[in-house]
Design a protein around this motif. Structure first.
Motif, PDB file in Angstrom:
ATOM      1  N   ARG A 266     -39.879  30.548 -21.661  1.00 13.72           N
ATOM      2  CA  ARG A 266     -39.516  29.899 -20.400  1.00 13.72           C
ATOM      3  C   ARG A 266     -39.935  30.752 -19.211  1.00 13.72           C
ATOM      4  N   SER A 267     -39.591  32.035 -19.241  1.00 10.67           N
ATOM      5  CA  SER A 267     -39.972  32.920 -18.133  1.00 10.67           C
ATOM      6  C   SER A 267     -41.483  33.013 -17.988  1.00 10.67           C
ATOM      7  N   ALA A 268     -42.207  32.987 -19.108  1.00  8.10           N
ATOM      8  CA  ALA A 268     -43.666  33.049 -19.058  1.00  8.10           C
ATOM      9  C   ALA A 268     -44.238  31.838 -18.331  1.00  8.10           C
ATOM     10  N   MET A 269     -43.755  30.661 -18.679  1.00  2.91           N
ATOM     11  CA  MET A 269     -44.264  29.444 -18.058  1.00  2.91           C
ATOM     12  C   MET A 269     -43.835  29.349 -16.597  1.00  2.91           C
ATOM     13  N   VAL A 270     -42.613  29.771 -16.300  1.00  2.00           N
ATOM     14  CA  VAL A 270     -42.146  29.748 -14.910  1.00  2.00           C
ATOM     15  C   VAL A 270     -42.985  30.692 -14.053  1.00  2.00           C
ATOM     16  N   SER A 271     -43.231  31.902 -14.536  1.00  3.23           N
ATOM     17  CA  SER A 271     -44.026  32.845 -13.752  1.00  3.23           C
ATOM     18  C   SER A 271     -45.436  32.312 -13.516  1.00  3.23           C
ATOM     19  N   ALA A 272     -45.994  31.630 -14.520  1.00  4.22           N
ATOM     20  CA  ALA A 272     -47.326  31.037 -14.366  1.00  4.22           C
ATOM     21  C   ALA A 272     -47.322  29.950 -13.298  1.00  4.22           C
ATOM     22  N   ASN A 273     -46.286  29.133 -13.295  1.00  6.53           N
ATOM     23  CA  ASN A 273     -46.165  28.097 -12.273  1.00  6.53           C
ATOM     24  C   ASN A 273     -46.074  28.715 -10.878  1.00  6.53           C
ATOM     25  N   LEU A 274     -45.286  29.789 -10.755  1.00  4.79           N
ATOM     26  CA  LEU A 274     -45.130  30.430  -9.451  1.00  4.79           C
ATOM     27  C   LEU A 274     -46.447  31.042  -8.978  1.00  4.79           C
ATOM     28  N   ALA A 275     -47.200  31.629  -9.900  1.00  2.00           N
ATOM     29  CA  ALA A 275     -48.503  32.182  -9.531  1.00  2.00           C
ATOM     30  C   ALA A 275     -49.442  31.071  -9.067  1.00  2.00           C
ATOM     31  N   ALA A 276     -49.436  29.968  -9.806  1.00  2.00           N
ATOM     32  CA  ALA A 276     -50.287  28.839  -9.425  1.00  2.00           C
ATOM     33  C   ALA A 276     -49.886  28.284  -8.059  1.00  2.00           C
ATOM     34  N   GLN A 277     -48.592  28.147  -7.818  1.00  5.60           N
ATOM     35  CA  GLN A 277     -48.131  27.627  -6.531  1.00  5.60           C
ATOM     36  C   GLN A 277     -48.506  28.563  -5.391  1.00  5.60           C
ATOM     37  N   SER A 278     -48.488  29.875  -5.651  1.00  4.85           N
ATOM     38  CA  SER A 278     -48.860  30.818  -4.595  1.00  4.85           C
ATOM     39  C   SER A 278     -50.328  30.664  -4.211  1.00  4.85           C
ATOM     40  N   ILE A 279     -51.164  30.305  -5.197  1.00  5.55           N
ATOM     41  CA  ILE A 279     -52.578  30.066  -4.921  1.00  5.55           C
ATOM     42  C   ILE A 279     -52.767  28.726  -4.209  1.00  5.55           C
TER      43      ILE A 279
END
Length: 363
Positions: A266-279
């Motif tokens: 869960r944390s892995a997928m959430v962090s990936a989403n946050l990185a994508a949103q920052s871009i």
């Protein structure tokens, strides 16, 4: 940042975090290229079961994933309870009012595994995958290459076939799993048995054998049919920044893991989403993950310190509380709430234990 200067966003690693970021960015109109050093996704796994935890937040994890604009099309099985054994192998039954976790399959041998399902979604969006080749770090925008640094926990396990009904149990035994726990998961005629060690890593195979013998005795199983053995490790850290030299670090590459029990998908997928949103929105990645993940990381670190410092007492207490609680999911949610108790323990212990995290830049 690198992604401001070029048209194609490059991701290193095709695990759940890397593919999550790729899907979200592709849906936002970006061209995405993913490098994977293995010949396929899920190469580290053998169709073993893992848990997508659902206890750390009010929001159901599948709803959180859907809100990322990713459909959970992979095989999954909700588990709301099961058997928990204390250090003396006494059982107690747990029954939550909602799923505590969703079982998923890992690897590339089952068509509905988490890994293959995410791969298909990414490929349908024309994400480019380059297998059998590691990425050049100077050309990477998102690092999703898995655990970095020294292990904080290791797992040794096996999968086997069985005619038993769906079932879950965990054993809080220092002998079977130093600093951790052993577990058995059964669904759809297949089982995963494993021991998760947070200390004494050299005893992994011995602990797996002991765990296997205990499970056979407890459940009256004569043998494990078609057994396949596997192993892995996890790392944890609390970095001051998730961005280094223009690269955004996600998943275990960024240290985003559950330090108490090791449920990190869960944390892995959430962090990936946050990185994508920052871009996508040109916002600060650090601000996003500090808000969403930092309290979770600090709470799990404090929980781990309590768990290890008062091992047998804590295991017995946990066994009693969660087995008798009317709403065990609320108790589990409190464990990750970063309460006043968690904050106090974290502030006292984090500097002393920073070295074991394998990173010099922890908070």
């Amino acid at each position: 940042m690198n992604w401001l200067k070029k048209r194609t966003i490059t991701i290193a690693g095709a695990g759940p975090s890397g593919m999550t970021a790729a899907i979200i960015l592709a849906k936002a109109g970006h061209k995405v290229r993913v490098f994977e050093r293995h010949p396929n996704v899920g190469e580290r796994f053998n169709d073993d079961y893992q848990g997508l935890e659902n206890w750390s937040r009010e929001e159901d994890v599948l709803d959180e994933i859907r809100n990322m604009d990713i459909e959970p099309t992979w095989w999954q099985r909700p588990f709301s309870g099961g058997s928990l054994f204390d250090p003396d192998l006494r059982p107690i039954e747990i029954e939550a009012q909602r799923p505590l976790f969703y079982l998923v399959r890992r690897g590339n041998s089952h068509p509905a595994s988490l890994d293959l399902a995410l791969l298909r979604q990414a490929q349908e969006l024309s994400v480019e995958f380059i297998f059998n080749k590691p990425a050049d770090i100077t050309d990477v925008d998102i690092m999703a290459g898995g655990p970095r640094g020294k292990p904080c926990a290791i797992a040794a396990g096996l999968t086997f076939t069985t005619n038993r009904d769906d079932y879950m149990c965990a054993i809080l035994s220092e002998r079977l799993a130093p600093g951790g726990y052993a577990y058995l998961l059964i669904a759809d005629g297949q089982a995963t048995l494993a021991t998760v060690l947070f200390t004494k890593f050299k005893k992994a195979q011995e602990c797996l054998k002991d765990s296997s013998d205990v499970i056979k005795q407890l459940l009256n199983i004569s043998e494990f049919s078609n057994a396949k053995y596997w192993g892995g490790y996890g790392s944890f850290s609390i970095p001051q920044t998730g961005e280094r030299d223009g690269v955004l670090y996600v998943g275990e590459a960024g240290g985003f893991q559950d330090f108490l029990f090791g449920f990190g998908i869960r944390s892995a997928m959430v962090s990936a989403n946050l990185a994508a949103q920052s871009i996508i929105h040109k916002t600060s990645y650090d601000e996003l993950w500090h808000d969403r993940l930092l309290p979770h990381l600090k709470a799990s670190f404090a929980d781990r310190m309590i768990y290890e410092s008062f091992d047998r007492i804590v295991k017995r207490g946990f066994w009693l509380v969660i087995g008798n609680h009317k709403c065990p999911e609320s108790f589990m949610r409190w464990l990750y709430s970063n309460s006043i108790i968690h904050k106090a323990i974290y502030s006292i212990t984090h500097k002393k234990n920073a070295r074991r995290l394998g990173k010099p830049d922890t908070y």
